[in-house]
Design a protein around this motif. Structure first.
Motif, PDB file in Angstrom:
ATOM      1  N   LEU A 152       0.825  -1.080  -0.161  1.00 20.75           N
ATOM      2  CA  LEU A 152      -0.096   0.014  -0.003  1.00 20.75           C
ATOM      3  C   LEU A 152       0.788   1.203   0.093  1.00 20.75           C
ATOM      4  CD1 LEU A 152      -2.286  -2.086   0.805  1.00 20.75           C
ATOM      5  CD2 LEU A 152      -3.109  -0.473   2.382  1.00 20.75           C
ATOM      6  N   PRO A 153       0.611   2.375  -0.602  1.00 25.07           N
ATOM      7  CA  PRO A 153       1.173   3.430  -0.479  1.00 25.07           C
ATOM      8  C   PRO A 153       1.058   3.826   1.071  1.00 25.07           C
ATOM      9  CG  PRO A 153      -1.155   3.893  -1.410  1.00 25.07           C
ATOM     10  CD  PRO A 153      -1.160   2.361  -1.403  1.00 25.07           C
ATOM     11  N   LYS A 154       1.974   5.020   1.514  1.00 22.15           N
ATOM     12  CA  LYS A 154       2.151   5.522   2.844  1.00 22.15           C
ATOM     13  C   LYS A 154       1.900   6.941   2.873  1.00 22.15           C
ATOM     14  CE  LYS A 154       4.999   2.285   5.143  1.00 22.15           C
ATOM     15  NZ  LYS A 154       5.989   1.988   5.929  1.00 22.15           N
ATOM     16  N   PRO A 200       0.495   3.008   6.332  1.00 26.59           N
ATOM     17  CA  PRO A 200      -0.302   2.383   4.933  1.00 26.59           C
ATOM     18  C   PRO A 200      -1.561   3.106   4.908  1.00 26.59           C
ATOM     19  CG  PRO A 200      -0.093   0.791   6.816  1.00 26.59           C
ATOM     20  CD  PRO A 200       0.483   1.587   7.263  1.00 26.59           C
ATOM     21  N   VAL A 201      -1.877   3.395   3.495  1.00 24.39           N
ATOM     22  CA  VAL A 201      -3.296   4.068   3.352  1.00 24.39           C
ATOM     23  C   VAL A 201      -4.093   3.094   2.433  1.00 24.39           C
ATOM     24  CG1 VAL A 201      -4.455   6.013   1.985  1.00 24.39           C
ATOM     25  CG2 VAL A 201      -1.957   6.350   3.193  1.00 24.39           C
ATOM     26  N   PHE A 202      -5.123   2.822   3.191  1.00 16.89           N
ATOM     27  CA  PHE A 202      -6.076   1.862   2.520  1.00 16.89           C
ATOM     28  C   PHE A 202      -7.207   2.852   1.788  1.00 16.89           C
ATOM     29  CE2 PHE A 202      -4.945  -1.394   5.283  1.00 16.89           C
ATOM     30  CZ  PHE A 202      -4.950  -2.545   4.651  1.00 16.89           C
ATOM     31  N   ASP A 203      -7.805   2.175   0.681  1.00 17.24           N
ATOM     32  CA  ASP A 203      -8.861   3.031   0.270  1.00 17.24           C
ATOM     33  C   ASP A 203      -9.990   3.058   0.890  1.00 17.24           C
ATOM     34  OD1 ASP A 203      -7.352   3.947  -2.324  1.00 17.24           O
ATOM     35  OD2 ASP A 203      -7.521   1.823  -2.761  1.00 17.24           O
ATOM     36  N   ILE A 204     -10.558   1.889   1.302  1.00 22.35           N
ATOM     37  CA  ILE A 204     -11.492   1.734   2.046  1.00 22.35           C
ATOM     38  C   ILE A 204     -11.505   0.752   3.113  1.00 22.35           C
ATOM     39  CG2 ILE A 204     -13.951   0.938   2.067  1.00 22.35           C
ATOM     40  CD1 ILE A 204     -14.624   1.974  -0.804  1.00 22.35           C
ATOM     41  N   ILE A 205     -11.981   1.060   4.423  1.00 22.82           N
ATOM     42  CA  ILE A 205     -11.876   0.160   5.519  1.00 22.82           C
ATOM     43  C   ILE A 205     -13.240   0.061   6.054  1.00 22.82           C
ATOM     44  CG2 ILE A 205     -11.135  -0.436   7.646  1.00 22.82           C
ATOM     45  CD1 ILE A 205      -8.569   1.139   7.374  1.00 22.82           C
ATOM     46  N   GLN A 220      -5.811   6.438   8.871  1.00 23.71           N
ATOM     47  CA  GLN A 220      -5.162   6.946   7.820  1.00 23.71           C
ATOM     48  C   GLN A 220      -5.790   6.702   6.493  1.00 23.71           C
ATOM     49  OE1 GLN A 220      -1.924   8.884   8.319  1.00 23.71           O
ATOM     50  NE2 GLN A 220      -2.896   9.511   6.804  1.00 23.71           N
ATOM     51  N   ALA A 221      -6.893   5.696   6.393  1.00 22.79           N
ATOM     52  CA  ALA A 221      -7.785   5.520   5.331  1.00 22.79           C
ATOM     53  C   ALA A 221      -8.269   6.621   4.584  1.00 22.79           C
ATOM     54  CB  ALA A 221      -8.653   4.434   5.726  1.00 22.79           C
ATOM     55  N   ARG A 222      -8.541   6.338   3.275  1.00 20.42           N
ATOM     56  CA  ARG A 222      -9.320   7.429   2.444  1.00 20.42           C
ATOM     57  C   ARG A 222     -10.733   7.458   2.866  1.00 20.42           C
ATOM     58  NH1 ARG A 222      -7.107   6.668  -3.611  1.00 20.42           N
ATOM     59  NH2 ARG A 222      -8.056   8.500  -3.896  1.00 20.42           N
ATOM     60  N   SER A 223     -11.163   6.342   3.182  1.00 23.41           N
ATOM     61  CA  SER A 223     -12.574   6.189   3.590  1.00 23.41           C
ATOM     62  C   SER A 223     -12.763   4.988   4.612  1.00 23.41           C
ATOM     63  CB  SER A 223     -13.460   5.913   2.422  1.00 23.41           C
ATOM     64  OG  SER A 223     -14.755   5.813   2.793  1.00 23.41           O
ATOM     65  N   VAL A 224     -13.441   5.421   5.883  1.00 28.92           N
ATOM     66  CA  VAL A 224     -13.756   4.371   6.753  1.00 28.92           C
ATOM     67  C   VAL A 224     -15.243   4.320   6.839  1.00 28.92           C
ATOM     68  CG1 VAL A 224     -13.696   3.757   9.090  1.00 28.92           C
ATOM     69  CG2 VAL A 224     -11.595   4.625   8.019  1.00 28.92           C
ATOM     70  N   CYS A 225     -15.695   3.016   6.606  1.00 32.40           N
ATOM     71  CA  CYS A 225     -17.349   2.742   6.630  1.00 32.40           C
ATOM     72  C   CYS A 225     -17.474   1.899   7.787  1.00 32.40           C
ATOM     73  CB  CYS A 225     -17.653   2.545   5.310  1.00 32.40           C
ATOM     74  SG  CYS A 225     -17.370   3.451   3.928  1.00 32.40           S
TER      75      CYS A 225
END
Length: 239
Positions: A121-123, A128-133, A182-187
């Motif tokens: 993953l990118p950091k 690390p940066v998840f797109d969606i968690i 750090q995620a881009r989106s947490v759902c």
């Protein structure tokens, strides 16, 4: 924070599926951390039927936000549930499925899985940066496998930690707070009448809620979206 209130668990799962599909259509490739639980099971069934052809599964890499330290054939395994309800039914490459090896020594597995995530993953800001968690919330306010009695895992410098269930002592591998945030989106996908008081306390930012790990999930730069059914949201009155 966005709040989506749906009629029932199926509608809640469908609302998230639509969100995930829209994200995929806009961005293409995506790294997603999955959750266990009853609502994700409904979601996975939906994705495997109504949405199977809508996603380009070759562009989706799947990880897990937490996992029980059991074999992948064990009924407690989040991977086993996901495999039976989703993975075995869609055309996703084997190499895109990154499961926690729950059968391994937990202390070694948190290192291995953490390194895998860090490599893939990118950091940003060292995380690390998840797109969606995808996250759930327990009746005690825990999320992933960060429980109130181990709330310090919200501040761990590691990508993964070993967590212990407060009642059974079962060991689990979990992502830590800095990675979740750090995620881009947490759902959050939360359903059921037994979650309504915790939801009310979290949304109203009551002092008692500060002891719940779920309260502290708020991405630094990304989106925080709650997908709830009417039962889970029934005690909360929007201002």
């Amino acid at each position: 924070m966005q709040i989506n209130i749906c009629e029932n668990p199926v509608a809640t799962a469908k609302a998230f599926a639509e969100y995930m599909l829209a994200w995929h259509k806009q961005h293409g490739a995506m790294n997603v951390a999955l959750s266990g639980g009853s609502t994700p099971k409904i979601l996975f069934d939906l994705l495997a039927t109504d949405y199977a052809a809508a996603f380009d599964w070759t562009k989706i890499n799947l990880y897990w936000g937490d996992e029980r330290c059991v074999a992948p054939t064990d009924s407690d395994s989040n991977y086993k549930m996901t495999n039976e309800h989703l993975l075995a039914k869609v055309n996703i490459p084997e190499g895109n499925i990154h499961r926690v090896l729950g059968e391994n020594d937990p202390e070694q597995e948190v290192i291995r899985y953490g390194q895998l995530i860090e490599q893939n993953l990118p950091k940003k800001d060292g995380n690390p940066v998840f797109d969606i968690i995808i996250l759930g919330m327990g009746t005690d306010g825990h999320t992933a496998s960060i429980f109130p009695h181990e709330i310090e895992l919200l501040d761990s410098a590691k990508t993964c930690e070993v967590a212990n269930h407060p009642e059974t002592g079962q060991k689990r591998v979990t992502l830590t707070g800095p990675v979740l945030n750090q995620a881009r989106s947490v759902c959050f996908l939360v359903t059921g009448d037994n979650k309504k008081e915790k939801i009310k306390q979290i949304f109203e930012e009551q002092d008692v809620a500060k002891s719940y790990p779920a309260y502290h999930i708020n991405p630094k730069e990304g989106e925080l979206i709650w997908f709830l059914d009417e039962a889970a949201a029934s005690s909360y009155k929007k201002p």
